[in-house]
Design a protein around this motif. Structure first.
Motif, short mmCIF file in Angstrom:
data_model
loop_
_atom_site.label_atom_id
_atom_site.label_comp_id
_atom_site.label_asym_id
_atom_site.label_seq_id
_atom_site.Cartn_x
_atom_site.Cartn_y
_atom_site.Cartn_z
N UNK A 95 0.82 -1.21 0.00
CA UNK A 95 0.00 0.00 0.00
C UNK A 95 0.86 1.26 0.00
N UNK A 96 1.95 1.23 0.74
CA UNK A 96 2.88 2.38 0.72
C UNK A 96 3.40 2.63 -0.69
N UNK A 97 3.78 1.57 -1.36
CA UNK A 97 4.28 1.69 -2.74
C UNK A 97 3.19 2.23 -3.65
N UNK A 98 1.99 1.72 -3.52
CA UNK A 98 0.86 2.17 -4.34
C UNK A 98 0.55 3.65 -4.11
N UNK A 99 0.53 4.08 -2.85
CA UNK A 99 0.24 5.48 -2.55
C UNK A 99 1.32 6.41 -3.09
N UNK A 100 2.57 6.00 -2.99
CA UNK A 100 3.65 6.83 -3.52
C UNK A 100 3.58 6.92 -5.04
N UNK A 101 3.27 5.79 -5.70
CA UNK A 101 3.13 5.81 -7.16
C UNK A 101 1.95 6.67 -7.59
N UNK A 102 0.83 6.57 -6.89
CA UNK A 102 -0.35 7.39 -7.20
C UNK A 102 -0.03 8.88 -7.04
N UNK B 134 -2.28 14.86 -1.22
CA UNK B 134 -0.88 14.46 -1.29
C UNK B 134 -0.26 14.38 0.11
N UNK B 135 -0.48 15.41 0.92
CA UNK B 135 0.09 15.42 2.27
C UNK B 135 -0.54 14.32 3.13
N UNK C 92 2.90 10.29 -7.25
CA UNK C 92 3.85 10.70 -8.29
C UNK C 92 3.19 10.82 -9.66
N UNK C 93 2.35 9.87 -10.02
CA UNK C 93 1.82 9.83 -11.38
C UNK C 93 0.50 10.57 -11.57
N UNK C 94 -0.26 10.76 -10.50
CA UNK C 94 -1.58 11.39 -10.65
C UNK C 94 -1.64 12.74 -9.93
N UNK C 95 -1.36 12.74 -8.63
CA UNK C 95 -1.53 13.96 -7.85
C UNK C 95 -0.51 15.05 -8.19
N UNK C 96 0.75 14.67 -8.30
CA UNK C 96 1.79 15.66 -8.56
C UNK C 96 1.58 16.41 -9.88
N UNK C 97 1.30 15.73 -11.00
CA UNK C 97 1.03 16.49 -12.23
C UNK C 97 -0.19 17.40 -12.13
N UNK C 98 -1.24 16.92 -11.46
CA UNK C 98 -2.45 17.75 -11.29
C UNK C 98 -2.15 18.95 -10.41
N UNK C 99 -1.39 18.74 -9.36
CA UNK C 99 -1.04 19.83 -8.45
C UNK C 99 -0.16 20.86 -9.15
N UNK C 100 0.81 20.39 -9.91
CA UNK C 100 1.69 21.32 -10.63
C UNK C 100 0.94 22.09 -11.71
#
Length: 160
Positions: free
Chosen positions: A88-95, A132-133, A97-105
């Motif tokens: 789950x930690x890996x999944x949340x970090x991937x999500x 994200x936080x 990186x790939x979904x939240x970060x581009x939307x936030x930027x």
């Protein structure tokens, strides 16, 4: 193989958790204290992809190692929680990186001024930032849970 898996799991988990704590509590705070809000946002937008990739890869390595670590057969539930917390930690970090970060930027780039009134774009940015936080905090808790179970398993197999 079992000893190697335990060592790699310990190292990868320590690197991932250490990076999360260091980046969240020291790097981000120092950047916001030293720069203007706009400049700090720009610097962090460049640092976050590396942060998520480093912690994500470390977490993925730890997750793979969970399958090779022996576990007492009467502790089936704790083993499932241990493995699930790592994945789950890996999944949340991937999500993140790939979904939240581009939307936030993307939302951050459309904000002319953070000090102005609350606009829909600013609300969108804070929404993604909040998720994200929250995921980072939850990932830290899951990682600590996994380390706790790993430590208890190690103590139990040595002394029982």
């Amino acid at each position: 193989m079992q000893s190697t898996s335990r060592s790699i799991y310990s190292l990868a988990t320590a690197l991932s958790l250490g990076a999360m704590v260091f980046f969240s509590l020291i790097v981000a705070e120092t950047i916001f204290a030293s720069l203007t809000l706009q400049s700090a946002g720009t610097v962090l937008a460049h640092l976050f992809p590396s942060f998520y990739r480093f912690t994500g890869i470390s977490s993925l390595i730890a997750s793979v190692c969970t399958g090779f670590i022996p576990w007492p057969s009467h502790r089936y539930i704790s083993r499932r929680i241990f493995i699930s917390s790592a994945w789950l930690s890996t999944l949340f970090l991937a999500f993140s990186d790939m979904v939240l970060l581009p939307a936030m930027n993307a939302a951050r780039l459309r904000i002319p001024n953070f000090a102005g009134p609350m606009t829909p774009v600013l609300k969108q940015f804070f929404f993604y930032h909040g998720i994200s936080m929250g995921l980072i905090v939850f990932t830290m808790i899951l990682t600590l849970l996994g380390l706790l179970l790993f430590t208890i398993r190690g103590i139990e197999t040595r002394f029982l």
